[in-house]
Scaffold this active site. Structure first.
Site, PDB file in Angstrom:
ATOM      1  N   HIS A  24       0.632  -1.392   0.275  1.00 52.00           N
ATOM      2  CA  HIS A  24       0.332   0.007   0.053  1.00 52.00           C
ATOM      3  C   HIS A  24       0.439   1.304  -0.214  1.00 52.00           C
ATOM      4  O   HIS A  24       0.917   2.601  -0.648  1.00 52.00           O
ATOM      5  CB  HIS A  24      -0.548   0.073   1.441  1.00 52.00           C
ATOM      6  CG  HIS A  24      -2.379  -1.504   0.979  1.00 52.00           C
ATOM      7  ND1 HIS A  24      -3.520  -0.644   1.033  1.00 52.00           N
ATOM      8  CD2 HIS A  24      -1.922  -2.797   1.226  1.00 52.00           C
ATOM      9  CE1 HIS A  24      -4.042  -1.936   1.063  1.00 52.00           C
ATOM     10  NE2 HIS A  24      -2.973  -2.896   0.812  1.00 52.00           N
ATOM     11  N   ASP A 121      -5.823   6.077   1.550  1.00 50.55           N
ATOM     12  CA  ASP A 121      -6.164   4.141   1.434  1.00 50.55           C
ATOM     13  C   ASP A 121      -7.687   3.715   0.955  1.00 50.55           C
ATOM     14  O   ASP A 121      -8.145   3.853   1.443  1.00 50.55           O
ATOM     15  CB  ASP A 121      -5.184   3.776   2.473  1.00 50.55           C
ATOM     16  CG  ASP A 121      -5.001   2.113   1.759  1.00 50.55           C
ATOM     17  OD1 ASP A 121      -4.070   1.964   1.014  1.00 50.55           O
ATOM     18  OD2 ASP A 121      -5.908   1.214   2.369  1.00 50.55           O
ATOM     19  N   TRP A 359      -0.111  -6.959  -6.545  1.00 54.68           N
ATOM     20  CA  TRP A 359      -0.400  -6.119  -7.524  1.00 54.68           C
ATOM     21  C   TRP A 359       0.577  -4.997  -8.170  1.00 54.68           C
ATOM     22  O   TRP A 359       1.571  -4.831  -9.287  1.00 54.68           O
ATOM     23  CB  TRP A 359      -1.430  -5.229  -7.187  1.00 54.68           C
ATOM     24  CG  TRP A 359      -1.511  -3.986  -8.335  1.00 54.68           C
ATOM     25  CD1 TRP A 359      -1.907  -3.028  -9.079  1.00 54.68           C
ATOM     26  CD2 TRP A 359      -2.185  -4.919 -10.192  1.00 54.68           C
ATOM     27  NE1 TRP A 359      -2.434  -2.937 -10.133  1.00 54.68           N
ATOM     28  CE2 TRP A 359      -2.111  -3.629 -11.208  1.00 54.68           C
ATOM     29  CE3 TRP A 359      -2.191  -6.563 -10.938  1.00 54.68           C
ATOM     30  CZ2 TRP A 359      -2.473  -3.969 -12.510  1.00 54.68           C
ATOM     31  CZ3 TRP A 359      -2.508  -6.495 -11.815  1.00 54.68           C
ATOM     32  CH2 TRP A 359      -2.995  -5.629 -12.976  1.00 54.68           C
TER      33      TRP A 359
HETATM   34  N1  UDP Z   1       9.789  -5.272  -2.904  1.00 62.25           N
HETATM   35  C1  UDP Z   1      11.187  -4.765  -3.231  1.00 62.25           C
HETATM   36  N2  UDP Z   1      12.011  -5.633  -2.812  1.00 62.25           N
HETATM   37  C2  UDP Z   1      11.431  -6.496  -1.389  1.00 62.25           C
HETATM   38  C3  UDP Z   1       9.784  -7.092  -1.867  1.00 62.25           C
HETATM   39  C4  UDP Z   1       9.117  -6.401  -2.353  1.00 62.25           C
HETATM   40  O1  UDP Z   1      11.281  -3.652  -3.421  1.00 62.25           O
HETATM   41  O2  UDP Z   1      11.978  -7.230  -1.343  1.00 62.25           O
HETATM   42  C5  UDP Z   1       8.929  -4.012  -3.665  1.00 62.25           C
HETATM   43  C6  UDP Z   1       7.718  -4.906  -4.816  1.00 62.25           C
HETATM   44  O3  UDP Z   1       8.925  -4.221  -6.142  1.00 62.25           O
HETATM   45  C7  UDP Z   1       6.619  -3.767  -4.542  1.00 62.25           C
HETATM   46  C8  UDP Z   1       6.367  -3.840  -3.058  1.00 62.25           C
HETATM   47  O4  UDP Z   1       7.699  -4.569  -2.343  1.00 62.25           O
HETATM   48  O5  UDP Z   1       7.044  -2.855  -4.720  1.00 62.25           O
HETATM   49  C9  UDP Z   1       5.174  -5.530  -2.676  1.00 62.25           C
HETATM   50  O6  UDP Z   1       4.207  -5.213  -3.679  1.00 62.25           O
HETATM   51  P1  UDP Z   1       2.840  -5.918  -4.272  1.00 62.25           P
HETATM   52  O7  UDP Z   1       1.671  -5.841  -4.618  1.00 62.25           O
HETATM   53  O8  UDP Z   1       3.720  -6.859  -5.149  1.00 62.25           O
HETATM   54  O9  UDP Z   1       2.300  -6.871  -3.282  1.00 62.25           O
HETATM   55  P2  UDP Z   1       2.457  -7.660  -1.154  1.00 62.25           P
HETATM   56  O10 UDP Z   1       3.715  -7.109  -0.538  1.00 62.25           O
HETATM   57  O11 UDP Z   1       1.473  -6.083  -1.160  1.00 62.25           O
HETATM   58  O12 UDP Z   1       1.876  -8.424  -1.207  1.00 62.25           O
HETATM   59  C1  G50 Z   2      -4.380  -7.311   1.317  1.00 59.93           C
HETATM   60  C2  G50 Z   2      -4.676  -8.392   1.519  1.00 59.93           C
HETATM   61  C3  G50 Z   2      -5.529  -8.726   0.975  1.00 59.93           C
HETATM   62  C4  G50 Z   2      -6.065  -8.617  -0.128  1.00 59.93           C
HETATM   63  C5  G50 Z   2      -6.070  -7.133  -0.008  1.00 59.93           C
HETATM   64  C6  G50 Z   2      -4.682  -6.384  -0.017  1.00 59.93           C
HETATM   65  C7  G50 Z   2      -6.682  -6.356  -1.008  1.00 59.93           C
HETATM   66  C8  G50 Z   2      -6.433  -5.369  -1.865  1.00 59.93           C
HETATM   67  C9  G50 Z   2      -7.872  -4.011  -2.725  1.00 59.93           C
HETATM   68  O1  G50 Z   2      -4.576  -5.086  -0.024  1.00 59.93           O
HETATM   69  O2  G50 Z   2      -7.930  -6.502  -1.421  1.00 59.93           O
HETATM   70  C10 G50 Z   2      -8.471  -3.906  -0.779  1.00 59.93           C
HETATM   71  C11 G50 Z   2      -9.975  -3.513  -1.057  1.00 59.93           C
HETATM   72  C12 G50 Z   2     -10.341  -2.958   0.133  1.00 59.93           C
HETATM   73  C13 G50 Z   2      -9.634  -2.693   1.065  1.00 59.93           C
HETATM   74  C14 G50 Z   2      -8.680  -3.072   1.058  1.00 59.93           C
HETATM   75  C15 G50 Z   2      -7.761  -3.632   0.105  1.00 59.93           C
HETATM   76  O3  G50 Z   2     -10.496  -2.445   2.203  1.00 59.93           O
HETATM   77  O4  G50 Z   2      -3.828  -8.525   2.778  1.00 59.93           O
HETATM   78  O5  G50 Z   2      -7.135  -9.059  -0.411  1.00 59.93           O
END
Ligand code: UDP
Ligand code: G50
Length: 462
Positions: A24, A121, A359
């Site tokens: 986020h 957010d 994403w």
């Molecule tokens: N990321 C990074 N280095 C790491 C791990 C993650 O730069 O070692 C960055 C990645 O490029 C992305 C973000 O952290 O921009 C992670 O967001 P994403 O939506 O891919 O996954 P989440 O961490 O929310 O599951």
């Molecule tokens: C984090 C997560 C599970 C997940 C999501 C996360 C999303 C993103 C969209 O961000 O789906 C979203 C919509 C509404 C909301 C928060 C996030 O209140 O661990 O599914």
């Protein structure tokens, strides 16, 4: 000068209000950098204490890189996990921030020049709407997932889950989403995520606009459907601003794998990483190691043993096991730390990405033209994986199920990695998408134009 006469640029003061988790925070800071390039004045609201060290460190690098922004530090009221019915530290933080938002009314009212808009957010909608109404400013959301996920978020309050008619959710003008792809925490009654998602989904119509890290080449049709009124009547404008560009300030300190990549031939390395909040089980870690070693390719693998980085203290050897580590070191590089993912994906030696399909990761792979082996672990990732497969930029082995529930055997993983690395079709499609992404982010491209239009709206108070 009345507000409507204000030119876009210097006078437009926007507050950005991210919530918990790197997934986020990262897109918020990339949006911030884009707005600064267009001479917006910014206040960044940061919640303290942050859940992860990665978040605190990124904010501090951002603030040092852009001293012109105002950081509004905000101390949240902590929450009892029992009351909140969750053990996910990021969801607990979502809820704690939501409950503390009233503390921001006074500091935000005191800002000078006064705020023109608030961008919050997606998890903060209900609380932020109270704030923006008090401040009499427009309220926008930066949706941090895909446009298809947004269509689900908007439509979900109208879905009858008990409807026996099938296994699919039909979203008008968009298509169908299998119920098995829904974020698992959404299916837990009374979970924080379920409550926020369903409560806030009903209030989307009260927003002035929704910004999404989406681009035409990937989700133009979905964005058009959302803006046509056919998905739901009365939705606010959905503005695709992607791909958001990774920035210099994101570069972490520490051991960089780039020097190692430099020595390797083009497209010879598979990169495996699962984002900022996915910890694999020890059993799965072992199988990933076996899979990478048997794939026949060099690899760069980022291991994560705990959901929150502050607790991820054990060394690689302990987590992966000494014997396997020895075998892996001959064939690839294994790290257990934060790396610069965009730099890695952009390196010519990297030819494939085993990704959980958070994403931001999907958009970064698209930007760099790297085909993806989608392995969704939780949350919105199956929905994103479906899109990756549909667009032909990656493959998704649906029978693997959710990563946090099923263990995939090393042999199976190794075979699929080979398939990924050897697919000319995927590589060609990923290269096409990279070209489209480059056009969108070029000077005067669709990203610039979208940001200019937004600043124009905000300067008029809409
Ligand atoms: N990321 C990074 N280095 C790491 C791990 C993650 O730069 O070692 C960055 C990645 O490029 C992305 C973000 O952290 O921009 C992670 O967001 P994403 O939506 O891919 O996954 P989440 O961490 O929310 O599951
Ligand atoms: C984090 C997560 C599970 C997940 C999501 C996360 C999303 C993103 C969209 O961000 O789906 C979203 C919509 C509404 C909301 C928060 C996030 O209140 O661990 O599914």
């Amino acid at each position: 000068m009345s507000t409507s006469d204000q030119p876009s640029g210097d006078l437009t003061h926007v507050a950005l209000f991210p919530s918990a988790g790197m997934g986020h925070l990262v897109p918020f800071l990339r949006l911030a950098a884009a707005l600064l390039r267009h001479h917006c004045k910014l206040t960044l609201i940061t919640s303290h204490p942050a859940v992860s060290s990665a978040e605190s460190q990124l904010i501090s690098r951002f603030v040092s890189a852009f001293p012109q922004i105002t950081e509004l530090k905000f101390h949240i009221v902590s929450l009892d996990p029992l009351v909140a019915n969750s053990d996910d530290p990021f969801f607990l933080q979502f809820e704690a921030i939501r409950r503390s938002v009233h503390l921001l009314t006074s500091p935000l009212s005191a800002l000078s020049p006064p705020l023109s808009a608030l961008v919050c957010d997606v998890s903060l909608i209900s609380s932020a709407l109270v704030l923006s109404a008090t401040l009499k400013i427009p309220n926008y959301v930066l949706f941090t997932s895909s446009a298809i996920m947004f269509s689900l978020f908007a439509y979900y309050p109208f879905v009858k889950m008990s409807d026996p008619s099938g296994d699919l959710i039909h979203i008008p003008a968009i298509g169908s989403i299998p119920k098995t792809s829904l974020p698992p925490p959404l299916l837990v009654d009374n979970s924080i995520f379920n409550k926020i998602f369903t409560q806030d989904g009903r209030r989307i119509k009260e927003l002035n606009g929704v910004l999404i890290n989406a681009m035409d080449a990937m989700e133009g049709d979905t964005v058009a459907a959302l803006n046509s009124g056919k998905v739901l009547d009365g939705l606010p404008p959905v503005v695709p601003i992607g791909p958001l560009l990774p920035c210099e300030f994101e570069n972490p300190e520490g051991k960089s794998p780039i020097k190692w990549l430099e020595k390797l031939p083009p497209r010879s390395v598979v990169f495996a990483s699962f984002g900022s909040r996915t910890a694999a089980s020890r059993e799965q870690i072992k199988e990933i190691g076996i899979g990478l070693a048997s794939s026949g390719y060099k690899f760069l693998w980022i291991v994560k043993d705990k959901v929150v980085d502050k607790e991820d203290k054990e060394g690689l050897e302990e987590v992966v096991g000494e014997e396997l580590m020895e075998k892996l070191e001959e064939k690839g590089m294994v790290l257990k730390e934060w790396v610069n993912q965009e730099e890695i994906l952009g390196h010519r030696a990297v030819g494939g990405f085993v990704s959980h399909c958070g994403w931001n990761s999907v958009m970064e792979a698209a930007l760099k033209g790297v085909p993806v082996l989608a392995w969704p672990q939780n949350g919105d990732q199956m929905i994103n994986a479906g899109l990756v497969a549909k667009k032909g930029v990656g493959m998704w082995v649906e029978k693997w199920g959710w990563g946090h529930k099923c263990v995939v055997k090393g042999e199976e993983l190794g075979g699929r990695i080979k398939e990924l690395m050897e697919s000319d079709v995927l590589r060609a499609r990923a290269a096409e998408l990279k070209e489209e992404a480059a056009k969108a982010v070029a000077v005067g491209g669709s990203c610039d134009r979208a940001i200019e239009r937004l600043i124009g709206r905000w300067s008029k108070g809409i």
